[in-house]
Write a protein that holds these residues in place. Structure first.
Motif, PDB file in Angstrom:
ATOM      1  N   GLY A 129      -5.356  12.035  -9.785  1.00 54.65           N
ATOM      2  CA  GLY A 129      -5.627  13.351 -10.371  1.00 54.65           C
ATOM      3  C   GLY A 129      -5.395  13.364 -11.865  1.00 54.65           C
ATOM      4  O   GLY A 129      -4.968  14.373 -12.440  1.00 54.65           O
ATOM      5  N   LEU A 130      -5.634  12.208 -12.519  1.00 53.83           N
ATOM      6  CA  LEU A 130      -5.444  12.096 -13.969  1.00 53.83           C
ATOM      7  C   LEU A 130      -6.779  11.745 -14.608  1.00 53.83           C
ATOM      8  O   LEU A 130      -7.705  11.298 -13.929  1.00 53.83           O
ATOM      9  N   PRO A 131      -6.883  11.908 -15.930  1.00 46.82           N
ATOM     10  CA  PRO A 131      -8.144  11.562 -16.593  1.00 46.82           C
ATOM     11  C   PRO A 131      -8.366  10.054 -16.594  1.00 46.82           C
ATOM     12  O   PRO A 131      -7.435   9.295 -16.877  1.00 46.82           O
ATOM     13  N   GLU A 166       0.834  -1.212   0.000  1.00 40.26           N
ATOM     14  CA  GLU A 166       0.000   0.000   0.000  1.00 40.26           C
ATOM     15  C   GLU A 166       0.862   1.253   0.000  1.00 40.26           C
ATOM     16  O   GLU A 166       0.467   2.294  -0.523  1.00 40.26           O
ATOM     17  N   ILE A 167       2.055   1.175   0.601  1.00 36.75           N
ATOM     18  CA  ILE A 167       2.980   2.323   0.611  1.00 36.75           C
ATOM     19  C   ILE A 167       3.406   2.663  -0.809  1.00 36.75           C
ATOM     20  O   ILE A 167       3.529   3.834  -1.182  1.00 36.75           O
ATOM     21  N   TRP A 168       3.649   1.606  -1.615  1.00 39.76           N
ATOM     22  CA  TRP A 168       4.058   1.859  -3.005  1.00 39.76           C
ATOM     23  C   TRP A 168       2.938   2.598  -3.754  1.00 39.76           C
ATOM     24  O   TRP A 168       3.204   3.479  -4.556  1.00 39.76           O
ATOM     25  N   TRP A 169       1.730   2.165  -3.503  1.00 36.27           N
ATOM     26  CA  TRP A 169       0.600   2.788  -4.197  1.00 36.27           C
ATOM     27  C   TRP A 169       0.459   4.249  -3.782  1.00 36.27           C
ATOM     28  O   TRP A 169       0.321   5.134  -4.621  1.00 36.27           O
ATOM     29  N   ARG A 170       0.544   4.504  -2.479  1.00 36.02           N
ATOM     30  CA  ARG A 170       0.438   5.896  -2.031  1.00 36.02           C
ATOM     31  C   ARG A 170       1.590   6.726  -2.581  1.00 36.02           C
ATOM     32  O   ARG A 170       1.419   7.873  -2.987  1.00 36.02           O
ATOM     33  N   ALA A 171       2.807   6.130  -2.617  1.00 36.50           N
ATOM     34  CA  ALA A 171       3.965   6.860  -3.146  1.00 36.50           C
ATOM     35  C   ALA A 171       3.779   7.144  -4.631  1.00 36.50           C
ATOM     36  O   ALA A 171       4.156   8.215  -5.124  1.00 36.50           O
ATOM     37  N   LEU A 172       3.186   6.187  -5.354  1.00 39.51           N
ATOM     38  CA  LEU A 172       2.927   6.406  -6.780  1.00 39.51           C
ATOM     39  C   LEU A 172       1.985   7.599  -6.954  1.00 39.51           C
ATOM     40  O   LEU A 172       2.228   8.488  -7.789  1.00 39.51           O
ATOM     41  N   CYS A 173       0.925   7.632  -6.152  1.00 44.61           N
ATOM     42  CA  CYS A 173      -0.032   8.747  -6.240  1.00 44.61           C
ATOM     43  C   CYS A 173       0.658  10.075  -5.932  1.00 44.61           C
ATOM     44  O   CYS A 173       0.481  11.074  -6.644  1.00 44.61           O
ATOM     45  N   GLU A 174       1.484  10.083  -4.864  1.00 45.44           N
ATOM     46  CA  GLU A 174       2.179  11.323  -4.486  1.00 45.44           C
ATOM     47  C   GLU A 174       3.165  11.764  -5.554  1.00 45.44           C
ATOM     48  O   GLU A 174       3.279  12.959  -5.861  1.00 45.44           O
ATOM     49  N   ALA A 175       3.895  10.802  -6.112  1.00 43.27           N
ATOM     50  CA  ALA A 175       4.917  11.146  -7.105  1.00 43.27           C
ATOM     51  C   ALA A 175       4.267  11.699  -8.368  1.00 43.27           C
ATOM     52  O   ALA A 175       4.766  12.660  -8.975  1.00 43.27           O
ATOM     53  N   VAL A 176       3.138  11.107  -8.773  1.00 38.55           N
ATOM     54  CA  VAL A 176       2.439  11.608  -9.961  1.00 38.55           C
ATOM     55  C   VAL A 176       1.929  13.028  -9.699  1.00 38.55           C
ATOM     56  O   VAL A 176       2.087  13.925 -10.539  1.00 38.55           O
ATOM     57  N   ALA A 177       1.355  13.228  -8.508  1.00 37.76           N
ATOM     58  CA  ALA A 177       0.839  14.561  -8.188  1.00 37.76           C
ATOM     59  C   ALA A 177       1.966  15.591  -8.188  1.00 37.76           C
ATOM     60  O   ALA A 177       1.836  16.699  -8.722  1.00 37.76           O
ATOM     61  N   ALA A 178       3.105  15.206  -7.601  1.00 39.94           N
ATOM     62  CA  ALA A 178       4.237  16.137  -7.531  1.00 39.94           C
ATOM     63  C   ALA A 178       4.775  16.434  -8.922  1.00 39.94           C
ATOM     64  O   ALA A 178       5.128  17.579  -9.246  1.00 39.94           O
ATOM     65  N   GLY A 179       4.835  15.406  -9.777  1.00 39.62           N
ATOM     66  CA  GLY A 179       5.345  15.604 -11.135  1.00 39.62           C
ATOM     67  C   GLY A 179       4.415  16.478 -11.955  1.00 39.62           C
ATOM     68  O   GLY A 179       4.863  17.350 -12.711  1.00 39.62           O
ATOM     69  N   LEU A 180       3.126  16.231 -11.774  1.00 44.91           N
ATOM     70  CA  LEU A 180       2.149  17.027 -12.525  1.00 44.91           C
ATOM     71  C   LEU A 180       2.264  18.500 -12.134  1.00 44.91           C
ATOM     72  O   LEU A 180       2.275  19.389 -12.988  1.00 44.91           O
ATOM     73  N   LYS A 181       2.411  18.724 -10.834  1.00 45.89           N
ATOM     74  CA  LYS A 181       2.533  20.096 -10.347  1.00 45.89           C
ATOM     75  C   LYS A 181       3.794  20.744 -10.913  1.00 45.89           C
ATOM     76  O   LYS A 181       3.771  21.874 -11.411  1.00 45.89           O
ATOM     77  N   GLU A 182       4.919  20.005 -10.866  1.00 49.48           N
ATOM     78  CA  GLU A 182       6.191  20.538 -11.364  1.00 49.48           C
ATOM     79  C   GLU A 182       6.118  20.851 -12.856  1.00 49.48           C
ATOM     80  O   GLU A 182       6.694  21.832 -13.331  1.00 49.48           O
ATOM     81  N   SER A 183       5.383  19.991 -13.602  1.00 44.91           N
ATOM     82  CA  SER A 183       5.332  20.174 -15.061  1.00 44.91           C
ATOM     83  C   SER A 183       4.530  21.399 -15.455  1.00 44.91           C
ATOM     84  O   SER A 183       4.729  21.965 -16.531  1.00 44.91           O
ATOM     85  N   GLY A 184       3.591  21.806 -14.599  1.00 45.56           N
ATOM     86  CA  GLY A 184       2.737  22.933 -14.937  1.00 45.56           C
ATOM     87  C   GLY A 184       1.722  22.602 -16.016  1.00 45.56           C
ATOM     88  O   GLY A 184       1.043  23.491 -16.538  1.00 45.56           O
ATOM     89  N   LEU A 185       1.610  21.311 -16.363  1.00 47.04           N
ATOM     90  CA  LEU A 185       0.693  20.902 -17.426  1.00 47.04           C
ATOM     91  C   LEU A 185      -0.690  20.621 -16.847  1.00 47.04           C
ATOM     92  O   LEU A 185      -0.822  20.251 -15.681  1.00 47.04           O
ATOM     93  N   PRO A 186      -1.705  20.726 -17.677  1.00 54.04           N
ATOM     94  CA  PRO A 186      -3.032  20.273 -17.245  1.00 54.04           C
ATOM     95  C   PRO A 186      -3.061  18.746 -17.252  1.00 54.04           C
ATOM     96  O   PRO A 186      -2.375  18.112 -18.060  1.00 54.04           O
ATOM     97  N   ALA A 187      -3.851  18.156 -16.353  1.00 55.25           N
ATOM     98  CA  ALA A 187      -3.916  16.699 -16.249  1.00 55.25           C
ATOM     99  C   ALA A 187      -4.339  16.066 -17.564  1.00 55.25           C
ATOM    100  O   ALA A 187      -3.927  14.957 -17.898  1.00 55.25           O
ATOM    101  N   ARG A 188      -5.131  16.777 -18.331  1.00 54.70           N
ATOM    102  CA  ARG A 188      -5.652  16.178 -19.569  1.00 54.70           C
ATOM    103  C   ARG A 188      -4.562  15.952 -20.613  1.00 54.70           C
ATOM    104  O   ARG A 188      -4.772  15.257 -21.607  1.00 54.70           O
ATOM    105  N   ALA A 189      -3.360  16.565 -20.392  1.00 52.33           N
ATOM    106  CA  ALA A 189      -2.254  16.337 -21.332  1.00 52.33           C
ATOM    107  C   ALA A 189      -1.730  14.904 -21.249  1.00 52.33           C
ATOM    108  O   ALA A 189      -1.101  14.405 -22.180  1.00 52.33           O
ATOM    109  N   VAL A 190      -1.993  14.250 -20.112  1.00 51.25           N
ATOM    110  CA  VAL A 190      -1.447  12.898 -19.915  1.00 51.25           C
ATOM    111  C   VAL A 190      -2.301  11.884 -20.668  1.00 51.25           C
ATOM    112  O   VAL A 190      -3.521  11.830 -20.490  1.00 51.25           O
ATOM    113  N   THR A 191      -1.615  11.069 -21.496  1.00 50.34           N
ATOM    114  CA  THR A 191      -2.353  10.118 -22.336  1.00 50.34           C
ATOM    115  C   THR A 191      -2.049   8.667 -22.005  1.00 50.34           C
ATOM    116  O   THR A 191      -2.697   7.763 -22.537  1.00 50.34           O
ATOM    117  N   GLY A 192      -1.057   8.425 -21.155  1.00 53.06           N
ATOM    118  CA  GLY A 192      -0.740   7.026 -20.840  1.00 53.06           C
ATOM    119  C   GLY A 192       0.187   6.926 -19.649  1.00 53.06           C
ATOM    120  O   GLY A 192       0.844   7.898 -19.260  1.00 53.06           O
TER     121      GLY A 192
END
Lengths: 425, 425
Positions: free
Chosen positions: A232-234, A51-77
């Motif tokens: 936080g992705l489509p 479960e820690i891996w899953w939570r870390a995956l969610c946190e890392a994606v959120a942090a990366g999305l924030k850093e990228s400044g992109l809208p979530a809808r830009a992510v396709t895969g």
């Protein structure tokens, strides 16, 4: 300006998770989010709660999305590369029954030895799975679980590798790939499928295992609504099968069916690793004959003592790690943790050739040489297992890809160049 | 106050001469005069002109007499202890025909091997002389001379050991003692006389050799007028036979027929030496079965690597020589110069047992342990050659005499005490 199409590559490793946001058109890395893990255990035990891996995956994606400044809808895969070999057992609702024993959990060493014997020795295992069971192989951990936590083993509704577990959380589909599956000890690289006789030997029901996708890049489903919300992705974006960390490193280096074949890569880290993508199915008890993520093979050999061992010698001598010269008559085999390649589990560090005129710089150089020659010998065995003669001029002339922390060190680069006689890239 | 009766003990060693002025009644040392020597040679050659020893003896006596403040007439006797094994060849007038090859001249190694073979192997030599020919034994040097300077060998009117040469200069008498003679390779410790068959093997006329006095303390003559003038001493005072340096060290320690027998002494210097006076004639190819100066025997074993080797390890680790702990799992055999006991001439320093938690202090401690255990094993062989069981409680309880530079070091004393389990004095 419209947002570029972005794909996320997740690296779920032992100590942390990284989520790399990549421009799908150019391959450019746009942002990386990170989150740490917790590994617990002593006296050989190394475990993490999945479960820690899953939570870390969610946190890392959120942090990366924030850093990228992109809208979530830009992510396709999205796809996950995970630490190999760990054993995840789930209940019927996909919840972990217990912390997962990791690849570096050594409690399963007796089970590995017993499994090797049960099939009549190392050769029979190499023939079927490409690798001889050691403590790190998932099958050894499954046997350990049956003997030491039979409740979890008997109650398991699903058995997963770390990256499979995460992929299933993303897509709701039980899928794996040939690469990570080839580190389980119950997947045959000869047939490209689970080995029924091994599953019987292990008392493991094939129904508990995920489907094996044709390649790690294959789309196995779409992001579920629940996962989309957590990340936080489509919802509905592509989820690929993903693979093990070593296999994804090979993809990153351009090795494999689409790129360089039989070009060895040397990773100089805490341990030294050598691997190459090959169309020849390797069969040597001296290495792991993994499948790659793409239908080729990924023979891989791993030494236990590399940069950390050399740094220890430097510390004993009071030298900076770059303050070394060739070892001269001094020979140092820095097998401080015992060694796996060659198979000398009870070895310790050995120095010989010490004379009155030996310098500290030579002793440190001898440590570099001992660690480097150990991984270079493994490389020669690996090339031979790919059907190549390591001494043939056309093979010896192939550039060596040097990666890992050691690749940043001048002495490491010089030593590998000098002892291998090969061009480095 | 009348002057005390004084005797002079001369130590003519490799690098210098000392003349100790001793109160004959109390044994108190009143003064010491010193003079240096010159040793020349490279590529294995180590030679000195015997005339230098004589001049140094004269200078050292003069310096000692001056320091003592005594009148020359207080001196009643003199004897010389000299470096063993050196080969002095003289013309009919007692003048050296050439520089003397010294004990540490290794050019005679091939001749030593040939001599060993000529008699059918090491055992036959031990049987006769107590020692197996090595490069340092005088017989090997004589053979070297015959092969490499046949003019000097053929023209020799007298063949002497270093201390015999000096005694003859003092008393005008050709005399030696059993102790120094036993290092020649042509004296039989079994018969207490020169061995006619060995002399024949060596092509050496017994008439060229000095008489063997019964003991080193025996008066063999009186100071000649010429010597008295050169030394500034009264003519006619007693001259004793003297002996080799190791034998005189045993006398100084109180070992021998008048004192402690079979009590081992350990000398920790550049090399490690173990010896004991014994009434049992030792016969072991692992040691030198010398005669003592007093009719007992002086088995002696010598390791090549001792304090200097440990100091080298300390320097490599950047540690003070006292900054060490027991070696733990680390084992270090500091055979930096190869080793003689055990017979491993091509050995080099060896370290094993190195782990990530090994400390520098443990490595230095392991060097102490390796050097100490080497000399302690030689001691056990020596005791066994004296007919004693080293493990028998009454033998193991005998105190060990620790001498030499290492005896001043706390770590040396602690290490020898710990590894030997013996009381030290």
């Amino acid at each position: 300006m419209p947002s570029p199409a972005v794909v996320i590559g997740v690296d779920s490793s032992t100590q942390s998770t990284k989520a790399a946001f990549i421009d799908a058109a150019t391959g450019e890395q746009l942002a990386v989010g990170r989150a740490p893990h917790l590994v617990t255990g002593e006296a050989g035990a190394r475990e993490s709660d999945p479960e820690i891996w899953w939570r870390a995956l969610c946190e890392a994606v959120a942090a990366g999305l924030k850093e990228s400044g992109l809208p979530a809808r830009a992510v396709t895969g999205i796809a996950v590369a995970g630490q190999q070999h760990g054993l995840v057992v789930l209940d019927g609702a996909g919840r972990p029954l217990r912390p997962a024993p990791l690849w570096n959990d050594t409690r399963s060493a007796p089970q590995a030895a017993a499994l090797t014997d049960a099939l009549g020795g190392p050769g029979a295992w190499t023939e079927r799975t490409g690798s001889v069971p050691v403590a790190s192989i998932t099958a050894s951990k499954w046997q350990w679980l049956r003997e030491n936590d039979s409740t979890s083993a008997a109650g398991a509704a699903a058995v997963r590798l770390p990256h499979d577990f995460l992929t299933e959380r993303l897509a709701g589909v039980a899928a794996t790939d040939p690469g990570d599956a080839s580190g389980s000890g119950w997947y045959s690289t000869a047939t490209g499928a689970y080995d029924p006789e091994l599953l019987e030997l292990l008392g493991l029901d094939a129904a508990l295992l995920p489907e094996v996708a044709p390649t790690g890049a294959a789309r196995i489903g779409s992001l579920t609504g629940a996962a989309a919300e957590a990340l936080g992705l489509p919802a509905g974006i592509a989820v690929a099968a993903g693979t093990g960390d070593n296999m994804s490193a090979a993809v990153g280096l351009g090795l494999g069916g689409e790129g360089l074949l039989d070009h060895p890569a040397l990773s100089l880290g805490t341990s030294g690793t050598v691997f190459a993508a090959s169309r020849t199915r390797p069969a040597s008890t001296a290495l792991n004959g993994f499948a790659a993520a793409d239908g080729t093979y990924l023979p891989l050999a791993c030494t236990l003592n590399c940069t950390l061992a050399v740094d220890k010698v430097a510390a004993l001598l009071g030298l900076d790690r770059e303050d070394a010269t060739p070892g001269g008559d001094a020979v140092l085999l820095p097998y401080l943790d015992g060694e796996r390649t060659p198979d000398l589990p009870t070895a310790s560090g050995l120095l010989t050739g010490l004379r009155h005129d030996t310098t500290r710089q030579q002793l440190l150089g001898a440590a570099y040489e001992g660690a480097a020659v150990t991984v270079l010998r493994a490389m020669d065995e690996l090339l031979a297992a790919c059907g190549l003669d390591p001494d043939a001029p056309e093979v010896a002339a192939r550039p060596l890809r040097l990666i890992g922390g050691g690749a940043q060190g001048r002495m490491w680069v010089e030593t590998v160049r000098r002892l291998s006689g090969r061009p480095l890239v």
